[in-house]
Design an enzyme around this catalytic site. Structure first.
Site, PDB file in Angstrom:
ATOM      1  N   GLU A 294       1.235  -1.016  -0.323  1.00 12.48           N
ATOM      2  CA  GLU A 294      -0.127  -0.240  -0.102  1.00 12.48           C
ATOM      3  C   GLU A 294       0.971   1.126   0.306  1.00 12.48           C
ATOM      4  O   GLU A 294       1.697   1.528   0.900  1.00 12.48           O
ATOM      5  CB  GLU A 294      -0.861   0.492   1.793  1.00 12.48           C
ATOM      6  CG  GLU A 294      -1.242   1.179   1.209  1.00 12.48           C
ATOM      7  CD  GLU A 294      -2.253   0.653   2.851  1.00 12.48           C
ATOM      8  OE1 GLU A 294      -3.524   1.437   3.292  1.00 12.48           O
ATOM      9  OE2 GLU A 294      -1.733   1.309   3.934  1.00 12.48           O
ATOM     10  N   LYS A 353      -9.715   0.392  -2.012  1.00 20.21           N
ATOM     11  CA  LYS A 353      -9.898   0.310  -0.613  1.00 20.21           C
ATOM     12  C   LYS A 353     -11.325   0.301  -0.286  1.00 20.21           C
ATOM     13  O   LYS A 353     -11.936   1.739  -0.739  1.00 20.21           O
ATOM     14  CB  LYS A 353      -9.049   0.424   0.314  1.00 20.21           C
ATOM     15  CG  LYS A 353      -9.254   0.581   1.479  1.00 20.21           C
ATOM     16  CD  LYS A 353      -7.320   1.033   2.245  1.00 20.21           C
ATOM     17  CE  LYS A 353      -7.490   0.576   3.592  1.00 20.21           C
ATOM     18  NZ  LYS A 353      -6.502   1.264   4.140  1.00 20.21           N
ATOM     19  N   CYS A 405      -4.435  -3.236   4.328  1.00 17.58           N
ATOM     20  CA  CYS A 405      -4.233  -3.037   5.382  1.00 17.58           C
ATOM     21  C   CYS A 405      -5.261  -3.605   6.764  1.00 17.58           C
ATOM     22  O   CYS A 405      -5.497  -4.188   6.726  1.00 17.58           O
ATOM     23  CB  CYS A 405      -3.294  -1.474   5.274  1.00 17.58           C
ATOM     24  SG  CYS A 405      -2.350  -1.308   7.042  1.00 17.58           S
TER      25      CYS A 405
END
Length: 536
Positions: A294, A353, A405
């Protein structure tokens, strides 16, 4: 002059004889509060980077001792202290760069859910078989904490502290709710076994039903974990893939590194080119695809020709597709995006995301916060937007599910990739903001639990470490250091079968929440009937 003598009672001059007893009584009232907080600390110690997973059992055993037989009001306060003892040290990393204010505020809010669990556990603690009801109440509190406020914060689920434990295989049965339930049940059952043993020694009489229930509370989680072990396998079902995980490192730790985002991109390109040279020299196996972290390209490669050229060069050097973590602006909106970059065609697929981080990627209540202190809004100058679809990249024939994440903490975000066809999972992350704190190891443990939960290889590419490759049985086979440039290359199994946890999804959690509701209803009804009987 006449002086009148005043009689003085000697008892007014001497301290009351019961003062020491009163002082002892006050101190005795403080003992449960101190023990509750310390048992929370004990639960924290059971979490990574330590491998003391088994301490979760005595932590909940002591918590059960503190709560059993008390009023719900006492349970509320004692639960809050347990929550503070657990969450204050667990979440200290949230204040690494932005100061203690957000850390303390987050802990204070999250501990409310533990306080509510304490109230519920105290309420059901008088019921027959109370460890079962109490463990279900705890899972219900975790379910609530994972959803509210601001779409929840599941960090610190009991299951995430069990990556090295004997109960881990239960993640494949019913995910984090079942794994967490088993640990908490075992802890409360352990206390009940000890309590009944002491009671039996004192009275020379043991209630067989209560003793059997207590022993089963300890034995069933262990037996269940052993029975679930056949669900855990690292065998390939759809062949294998040779994967490369690249950790380029960052110029410096902390928030300031984003000002040097070009350097971060260059570092990852340079490490990929170094890997390509080793492959060409025959020192390392040729990977089928490469995974970047990321934020490995905080410069939008769709809008910046220089960034695009850097990624193109790295992809051509290694000769295989790369998953690049980028910050992309589209139609005036920001997205935390994974970009599938082909060495010939360039960008061919994206994943945005979906579970974005409050106060990190978007600022809730922006107008209110700005009205209080305009400087606080500078933490997040522009909110990120959310993606809407699962992200599964087809990379050299392998289907790789992307979980970016923070998303790894959420059950639904990981499961959706597997049900969408992912044969392995990648968790690209950026932990540089949190320096060398325990955050990295806590997150790595989550990925290990997810590997077992869905029986998938999980790779964890991180900008600054710790990057890792995790087998479907939860074992780490390779990992990097922190704040070093490095790469990992390994042949990993691809799998397509679904575990019971994958198939059942949210059903185990709903079932345990209903068990908790049933126990609370029973306890409330018994309390009402008891008060009516006393009033007659």
């Amino acid at each position: 002059m006449t002086v009148t003598a005043t009689s003085v009672d000697e008892s007014d001059q001497l301290p009351p004889q019961n003062a020491p007893a009163s002082r002892r009584a006050r101190l005795a009232r403080l003992v449960p509060a101190a023990v509750a907080a310390l048992s929370g600390v004990l639960l924290y110690i059971s979490f990574p980077p330590r491998t003391l997973w088994w301490l979760a059992l005595p932590a909940f055993a002591v918590f059960g001792w503190v709560l059993r037989g008390r009023s719900w009001k006492a349970g509320l306060g004692l639960g809050y202290l347990f929550g503070l003892g657990f969450l204050l040290p667990l979440l200290v990393w949230t204040g690494v760069e932005v100061g203690s204010g957000p850390w303390l505020a987050l802990t204070a809010i999250e501990a409310i859910f533990v306080a509510l669990a304490g109230a519920g556990i105290a309420a059901v603690s008088r019921l027959p078989g109370w460890p079962v009801w109490a463990a279900a109440v705890w899972v219900a509190s975790e379910a609530a904490r994972a959803r509210v406020p601001f779409e929840g914060f599941p960090w610190g689920k009991v299951a995430f502290g069990q990556a090295d434990g004997i109960f881990l295989s239960l993640a494949a049965v019913g995910g984090t709710p079942v794994l967490g339930f088993a640990v908490v049940l075992g802890g409360f059952g352990l206390y009940e076994v000890v309590r009944l043993a002491i009671e039996g020694r004192r009275t020379h009489a043991v209630r067989r039903g209560a003793a059997a229930a207590a022993l089963l509370s300890v034995a069933v989680p262990v037996i269940g974990a052993v029975a679930a072990r056949p669900l855990v396998s690292d065998k390939a079902e759809d062949g294998t893939a040779t994967v490369a995980v690249v950790q380029g490192n960052v110029p410096q730790a902390g928030l300031e590194f984003n000002a040097q985002r070009r350097a971060v991109l260059d570092y990852h390109a340079k490490e990929t080119e170094r890997l390509a040279a080793e492959v060409k020299a025959g020192k390392v196996a040729q990977p089928d695809f490469v995974l970047w972290p990321e934020n490995s390209s905080d410069i939008d490669p769709f809008a910046n020709a220089d960034a695009r050229a850097v990624i193109d060069q790295a992809a051509r050097a290694i000769g295989v597709p790369i998953s690049v973590g980028g910050v992309v602006e589209r139609d005036g909106k920001l997205f935390n995006e994974q970009i599938l970059w082909d060495p010939v065609k360039g960008p061919i697929d994206t994943y945005d995301k979906r579970q974005i981080q409050p106060f990190g990627e978007y600022l809730p209540l922006r107008s209110l916060i700005g009205a209080i202190n305009s400087d606080w809004t500078s933490m997040v100058r522009q909110d990120f937007s959310r993606g809407s679809d699962p992200g599964v990249f087809t990379m050299d024939g392998a289907k790789v599910g992307l979980v970016t994440c923070y998303e790894a903490a959420f059950d639904w975000a990981v499961r959706s990739e597997v049900t969408d066809g992912a044969q392995m999972i990648s968790v690209p992350s950026n932990n540089a903001t949190f320096d060398r704190s325990e955050m990295t190891y806590q997150q790595l443990a989550m990925s290990r639990v997810r590997a077992v939960e869905h029986s998938r290889t999980v790779t964890v590419p991180v900008t600054s470490g710790v990057s890792a490759i995790i087998m479907p049985d939860g074992k780490i086979t390779q990992k990097t250091g922190m704040f070093v440039a490095d790469s990992l290359v390994q042949k990993v199994p691809l799998r397509s079968s679904e575990t019971p946890a994958t198939k059942l999804g949210i059903l185990p959690e709903i079932s345990l929440v209903l068990v908790a509701a049933g126990g609370l209803g029973w306890a409330i009804g018994a309390g009402v009937r008891g008060r009516r009987a006393r009033d007659v």
